[in-house]
Design an enzyme around this catalytic site. Structure first.
Site, PDB file in Angstrom:
ATOM      1  N   HIS A 129     -54.043  -9.026  -0.263  1.00  0.00           N
ATOM      2  CA  HIS A 129     -54.978 -10.031   0.270  1.00  0.00           C
ATOM      3  C   HIS A 129     -54.264 -11.386   0.409  1.00  0.00           C
ATOM      4  CE1 HIS A 129     -59.103 -12.087   0.279  1.00  0.00           C
ATOM      5  NE2 HIS A 129     -58.261 -13.086   0.095  1.00  0.00           N
ATOM      6  N   GLU A 130     -53.507 -11.764  -0.630  1.00  0.00           N
ATOM      7  CA  GLU A 130     -52.800 -13.053  -0.598  1.00  0.00           C
ATOM      8  C   GLU A 130     -51.670 -13.025   0.425  1.00  0.00           C
ATOM      9  OE1 GLU A 130     -54.314 -15.413  -1.934  1.00  0.00           O
ATOM     10  OE2 GLU A 130     -55.627 -14.055  -3.034  1.00  0.00           O
TER      11      GLU A 130
HETATM   12 NI    NI Z   1     -58.392 -15.202   0.111  1.00  0.00          NI
END
Ligand code: NI
Length: 172
Positions: A129-130
């Site tokens: 996600h990052e």
């Molecule tokens: Ni985020």
């Protein structure tokens, strides 16, 4: 650090590699970790605080905070998992996202030390996600368009109501 919210163009831009990991990055890393704790998030990437550099911090329960600079995902498992995600830049919005279950990632930490990590489950998910943030991608870009339009419209409606309430409060 102030967290940028959906609607800010910087969240859709690709971050640039960190040229040199100077001692300054230890403070930046500490600030990222502090900001993600304050927001009760699991991860926070540079572009989310307006730093267009390839750096993010991750801290999940029962693990230490981890900082990744100039990361590369070198392996992803064919097995995938569906799991509900949220994002500090889109508060209150959650949706299921399908991602690889296990990944291998190579990066440098805030002291300039290179490392390789093979992780699975929640940590792998948060890292992916990052990493997406560094590519200018949000988790809502990974869900079917029809569903995305629906939940973004709902998010904007709520954000507008919040803004209106805030204005009303200042009207006194
Ligand atoms: Ni985020």
């Amino acid at each position: 650090m102030e967290i940028l919210l959906l609607g800010n163009e910087l969240l859709h831009q690709k971050a640039l590699p960190v040229k040199q990991i100077t001692p300054e990055y230890q403070q930046i890393a500490a600030d990222l970790v502090q900001t993600l704790h304050d927001g009760r998030g699991l991860g926070l990437a540079g572009p989310q605080v307006g730093r267009m550099e390839r750096i993010f911090a991750v801290h999940i329960e029962n693990d230490v905070p981890r900082v990744f600079i100039n990361p590369s995902i070198i392996e992803t498992s064919p097995e995938t998992v569906r799991y509900e995600e949220g994002c500090l830049s889109i508060p209150g919005l959650y949706a299921d996202v399908i991602r690889p279950q296990t990944i291998k990632i190579q990066a440098w930490n805030e002291c300039g030390k290179p490392f390789t990590l093979e992780v699975t489950g929640l940590l792998a998910r948060v890292i992916l996600h990052e990493y997406d943030h560094l590519e200018g991608m949000l988790f809502i870009d990974r869900i079917p368009e029809q569903r995305r339009e629906k939940i973004v419209a709902k998010y904007e409606r709520i954000a507008m109501q919040k803004e209106r309430r805030q204005k009303a409060r200042y009207r006194v």
